[in-house]
Write a protein that holds these residues in place. Structure first.
Motif, PDB file in Angstrom:
ATOM      1  N   LYS A 234     -15.953   3.579-104.368  1.00  0.00           N
ATOM      2  CA  LYS A 234     -15.797   2.517-104.496  1.00  0.00           C
ATOM      3  C   LYS A 234     -17.023   1.985-105.593  1.00  0.00           C
ATOM      4  O   LYS A 234     -18.254   2.155-105.501  1.00  0.00           O
ATOM      5  CB  LYS A 234     -15.051   1.742-103.685  1.00  0.00           C
ATOM      6  N   PHE A 235     -15.978   2.089-106.504  1.00  0.00           N
ATOM      7  CA  PHE A 235     -17.690   0.475-107.593  1.00  0.00           C
ATOM      8  C   PHE A 235     -16.736  -0.390-108.224  1.00  0.00           C
ATOM      9  O   PHE A 235     -15.282  -0.375-108.588  1.00  0.00           O
ATOM     10  CB  PHE A 235     -17.704   1.689-108.766  1.00  0.00           C
ATOM     11  N   GLN A 236     -17.272  -1.365-108.138  1.00  0.00           N
ATOM     12  CA  GLN A 236     -16.411  -2.468-108.939  1.00  0.00           C
ATOM     13  C   GLN A 236     -17.007  -2.429-111.050  1.00  0.00           C
ATOM     14  O   GLN A 236     -18.194  -2.870-111.351  1.00  0.00           O
ATOM     15  CB  GLN A 236     -17.471  -4.084-108.748  1.00  0.00           C
ATOM     16  N   ILE A 237     -16.489  -2.379-111.326  1.00  0.00           N
ATOM     17  CA  ILE A 237     -16.493  -2.361-112.387  1.00  0.00           C
ATOM     18  C   ILE A 237     -15.808  -3.204-113.585  1.00  0.00           C
ATOM     19  O   ILE A 237     -14.010  -3.581-113.198  1.00  0.00           O
ATOM     20  CB  ILE A 237     -16.175  -0.855-113.779  1.00  0.00           C
ATOM     21  N   GLN A 238     -16.930  -3.689-114.698  1.00  0.00           N
ATOM     22  CA  GLN A 238     -16.161  -5.065-115.655  1.00  0.00           C
ATOM     23  C   GLN A 238     -15.359  -4.331-116.323  1.00  0.00           C
ATOM     24  O   GLN A 238     -15.509  -3.797-116.658  1.00  0.00           O
ATOM     25  CB  GLN A 238     -17.266  -5.866-115.586  1.00  0.00           C
ATOM     26  N   ALA A 239     -14.680  -5.097-116.045  1.00  0.00           N
ATOM     27  CA  ALA A 239     -12.822  -4.603-117.057  1.00  0.00           C
ATOM     28  C   ALA A 239     -12.686  -5.210-118.150  1.00  0.00           C
ATOM     29  O   ALA A 239     -13.890  -6.925-118.408  1.00  0.00           O
ATOM     30  CB  ALA A 239     -11.887  -4.889-116.687  1.00  0.00           C
ATOM     31  N   GLN A 240     -12.361  -4.864-119.051  1.00  0.00           N
ATOM     32  CA  GLN A 240     -12.663  -5.744-120.515  1.00  0.00           C
ATOM     33  C   GLN A 240     -12.095  -7.583-120.434  1.00  0.00           C
ATOM     34  O   GLN A 240     -12.990  -8.322-120.706  1.00  0.00           O
ATOM     35  CB  GLN A 240     -11.518  -5.460-121.504  1.00  0.00           C
ATOM     36  N   ASN A 241     -11.225  -7.678-119.598  1.00  0.00           N
ATOM     37  CA  ASN A 241     -10.653  -8.902-119.836  1.00  0.00           C
ATOM     38  C   ASN A 241     -11.326  -9.953-118.438  1.00  0.00           C
ATOM     39  O   ASN A 241     -11.074 -10.945-117.624  1.00  0.00           O
ATOM     40  CB  ASN A 241      -9.179  -9.557-119.957  1.00  0.00           C
ATOM     41  N   CYS A 242     -12.348  -9.147-118.491  1.00  0.00           N
ATOM     42  CA  CYS A 242     -13.177 -10.320-117.431  1.00  0.00           C
ATOM     43  C   CYS A 242     -13.288 -10.354-115.542  1.00  0.00           C
ATOM     44  O   CYS A 242     -13.680 -10.565-114.838  1.00  0.00           O
ATOM     45  CB  CYS A 242     -14.033 -11.054-118.067  1.00  0.00           C
ATOM     46  N   PHE A 243     -11.758  -9.553-115.412  1.00  0.00           N
ATOM     47  CA  PHE A 243     -11.979  -9.231-113.727  1.00  0.00           C
ATOM     48  C   PHE A 243     -12.457  -7.699-113.630  1.00  0.00           C
ATOM     49  O   PHE A 243     -12.320  -7.076-114.126  1.00  0.00           O
ATOM     50  CB  PHE A 243     -10.288  -9.343-113.882  1.00  0.00           C
TER      51      PHE A 243
ATOM     52  N   GLY B  76     -27.639   0.323-114.828  1.00  0.00           N
ATOM     53  CA  GLY B  76     -27.112  -0.744-113.288  1.00  0.00           C
ATOM     54  C   GLY B  76     -26.540  -0.979-113.886  1.00  0.00           C
ATOM     55  O   GLY B  76     -25.873  -2.603-114.467  1.00  0.00           O
ATOM     56  N   GLU B  77     -25.947  -1.086-115.933  1.00  0.00           N
ATOM     57  CA  GLU B  77     -24.841  -2.111-116.413  1.00  0.00           C
ATOM     58  C   GLU B  77     -24.125  -1.542-116.222  1.00  0.00           C
ATOM     59  O   GLU B  77     -23.278  -0.720-115.709  1.00  0.00           O
ATOM     60  CB  GLU B  77     -25.158  -1.992-117.484  1.00  0.00           C
ATOM     61  N   SER B  78     -22.737  -2.714-116.277  1.00  0.00           N
ATOM     62  CA  SER B  78     -21.109  -2.338-115.810  1.00  0.00           C
ATOM     63  C   SER B  78     -21.050  -1.707-116.864  1.00  0.00           C
ATOM     64  O   SER B  78     -21.096  -2.307-118.431  1.00  0.00           O
ATOM     65  CB  SER B  78     -20.472  -3.902-115.843  1.00  0.00           C
ATOM     66  N   LEU B  79     -19.826  -0.843-117.305  1.00  0.00           N
ATOM     67  CA  LEU B  79     -19.128  -0.127-118.396  1.00  0.00           C
ATOM     68  C   LEU B  79     -17.527  -0.935-118.401  1.00  0.00           C
ATOM     69  O   LEU B  79     -17.483  -1.988-117.627  1.00  0.00           O
ATOM     70  CB  LEU B  79     -18.191   0.986-117.664  1.00  0.00           C
ATOM     71  N   VAL B  80     -17.256  -2.169-119.553  1.00  0.00           N
ATOM     72  CA  VAL B  80     -17.065  -2.141-119.868  1.00  0.00           C
ATOM     73  C   VAL B  80     -15.740  -1.258-120.841  1.00  0.00           C
ATOM     74  O   VAL B  80     -16.027  -0.381-121.821  1.00  0.00           O
ATOM     75  CB  VAL B  80     -17.409  -3.117-121.559  1.00  0.00           C
TER      76      VAL B  80
END
Length: 597
Positions: free
Chosen positions: A39-48, A65-69
């Motif tokens: 499981k990965f926490q990936i930053q979504a477009q609307n910041c959740f 190491g960066e979040s995928l938008v």
């Protein structure tokens, strides 16, 4: 399931055949299926944060190491137009390529070269073949017009190297030659000071295109004479450079260019370079000399007033070797078409060599345009590419990457929207894929205004729905992403001299669905052809009707839905196929050496 941009997702139409109706996509089973996941926490477009699950052994690519938008259809800048890292494909040199014993100097003379002046497959072929011959140790240059629309920033070390005059219509036109490097290949750009090659596009400027290419063909030879350049091979492509063999043998070979031999590659016999005798006069040749059946007269105009010439036919007659881009297309062109008599007459120098693709430029393991990298031994990252494209185009995705990537096939068709490509079958495929509960993306431009209006109407009808996206644009970046996202690549051409889309699709794990013609017949073999089962790598149909296409699409969907393990083995198999130029460039080198001796 709610559609991402409104409405409900239609799983299957009740109109589909009963044998498919019993095989509905098992959504409930899929939701309840227990997967071994990371499981990965990936930053979504609307910041959740969106939790994404990928099966064990999966690969989310190189994120450093960066979040995928995640992209969205509402983004101000479409996801394929964002900034991408620099990609120097010239630095990625396959170590397994052996150098040839006899090294040559080859100059390609062409109207297109990828990526700086690409309209179709011609540009890809020139760049791929040039790079492959470079890797084999040869010296290679590519000469093309310095179109006004070329983005100079895509060219390394761009430098003015020669200013000289070249002839056109009774005058000597001041002309500049620039040298630069594109994708590791040395290029020479020819820039006349008149109005030729001005405009926003490679083709279709406000000048006489045929006369511009007649000028270009002579200007290339004039540059070789002025600079004392004597290549072993001058390799010309398509009708645009068909006059160069005439100019060489009847003019420049009598002056100072003694060494070169001429190879012509015909990429598409549909384009023949119709030319009047008066137009040929403008490049310094006497047009009437070539108006005979054994030289350059267009056979279709015999007995007409006036008769016309064909630059392509002239190139066939005057070249030392003529190559077309697949063995099957060679057979087809010998059997039909108005040029078949000329090709039969010159059969001893007519060869079919299958095109390749550049495995460095088209490489899902290093492609900078992809949100995740993958390869044949681990193609889990392909799921994320599919999810990424679905999000960006507003197609339903489900809550997790695995929800729809496993059970909803994505069909991609990347093509010029012209009659050759089977327009009626593309339109039908859109409807059929929707009926089967799949998703489809069409990417391409239509040079014909009537066709463009038809597809604009389809786009207006389908693009607000939940399963189809029609994008009437050209985008090299988006094409890379779509191949990576696709489960299937559709190529329903009426005829196809070679075709690159099916080979690129396979490189990216997209299983081809094709009509059996030309190079498609040489590269794709049906999964259900029992006598040749070991060669099976796609789904093939032969007719030009909708029922024939249905037969191939329906079978592909059944494999995808009902035989997931078999489907994975097909994906791995097509990704491991070697359709690279490394295989076929050697056949061109054999031709080069044969005509030298």
């Amino acid at each position: 399931m709610e559609c991402a941009i409104g409405g409900k997702l239609k799983l299957l139409s009740p109109s589909i055949p009963s044998f498919l109706n019993s095989r509905r996509l098992p959504w409930d089973q899929l939701r309840n299926k227990r997967l071994t996941t990371y499981k990965f926490q990936i930053q979504a477009q609307n910041c959740f944060s969106l939790e994404v699950e990928v099966e064990k052994g999966g690969n989310l690519g190189n994120f450093n190491g960066e979040s995928l938008v995640w992209p969205s259809p509402s983004d101000e800048i479409p996801f394929w137009n964002k900034e991408f890292p620099c990609w120097d494909v010239s630095s990625d040199i396959p170590v397994e390529v052996n150098k040839d014993a006899q090294l040559l100097h080859i100059i390609h003379v062409t109207a297109e070269m990828a990526p700086i002046a690409k309209v179709g497959g011609l540009g890809d072929v020139v760049t791929g073949l040039a790079r492959a011959c470079l890797l084999r140790g040869h010296t290679v240059d590519v000469m093309l017009p310095f179109y006004e629309c070329i983005i100079k920033e895509q060219i390394s070390d761009l430098t003015l190297i020669t200013s000289y005059n070249s002839y056109h219509d009774g005058s000597w036109i001041p002309t500049n030659a620039y040298r630069g490097v594109v994708s590791g290949v040395a290029i020479i750009l020819i820039q006349p000071t008149n109005h030729f090659f001005k405009g926003r596009n490679v083709y279709g400027g406000s000048y006489n295109e045929l006369e511009a290419y007649l000028f270009f063909s002579r200007a290339c030879l004039e540059w070789m004479q002025v600079t004392g350049t004597q290549p072993d091979i001058i390799h010309v492509h398509e009708w645009q450079t068909g006059a160069l063999p005439l100019l060489y043998w009847d003019m420049y070979h009598s002056l100072s260019l003694k060494k070169p031999r001429i190879v012509l590659t015909i990429h598409n016999m549909e384009h023949f370079g119709e030319c009047s005798k008066e137009q040929l006069d403008k490049c310094g040749l006497e047009g009437s000399i070539y108006a005979s059946i054994d030289k350059a007269v267009d056979d279709r105009t015999l007995g007409h007033n006036p008769e016309r010439l064909s630059l392509l036919k002239g190139g066939i007659v005057y070249s030392n070797a003529v190559v077309t881009v697949s063995p099957s297309y060679l057979k087809e062109t010998l059997c039909s078409g108005w040029l078949s008599s000329a090709l039969i007459k010159h059969r001893d120098k007519y060869i079919g060599i299958l095109n390749g693709i550049d495995n460095t430029i088209w490489n899902p393991a290093s492609d900078v345009f992809l949100p995740a990298k993958f390869h044949a031994q681990n193609f889990e990252g392909k799921k994320l590419c599919k999810y990424y494209v679905q999000k960006g185009l507003g197609l339903p995705t489900g809550a997790h990457v695995t929800d729809m990537t496993h059970k909803v096939p994505l069909v991609v068709c990347i093509t010029r929207l012209v009659a050759q490509k089977g327009l009626h079958l593309i339109v039908h495929a859109i409807k059929r894929v929707e009926e089967l509960g799949g998703q489809m993306i069409v990417l391409g431009k239509a040079p014909d205004a009537k066709v463009e209006r038809e597809f604009e109407g389809l786009a207006n009808s389908y693009n607000q729905g939940c399963s189809i996206r029609i994008l009437l644009i050209y985008s090299e970046e988006l094409s890379h992403m779509l191949y990576a996202a696709a489960d299937m690549v559709l190529v329903p051409s009426m005829y196809e001299p070679c075709g690159l889309s099916q080979m690129i699709g396979m490189r990216y794990g997209a299983v081809p669905v094709v009509r059996k013609t030309g190079g498609l017949a040489d590269t794709v073999f049906d999964m259900d052809d029992q006598p040749n089962h070991e060669m099976g790598n796609g789904f093939v149909f032969e007719g030009i009707d909708e029922a024939s296409l249905n037969w191939a699409l329906d079978r592909a969907f059944l494999y995808f839905v009902d035989k997931p393990d078999k489907w994975k083995s097909i994906v791995r198999k097509v990704m491991e196929l070697d359709n690279s130029w490394n295989n076929t460039a050697g056949k061109y080198v054999e031709v080069y050496n044969a005509i030298r001796s």
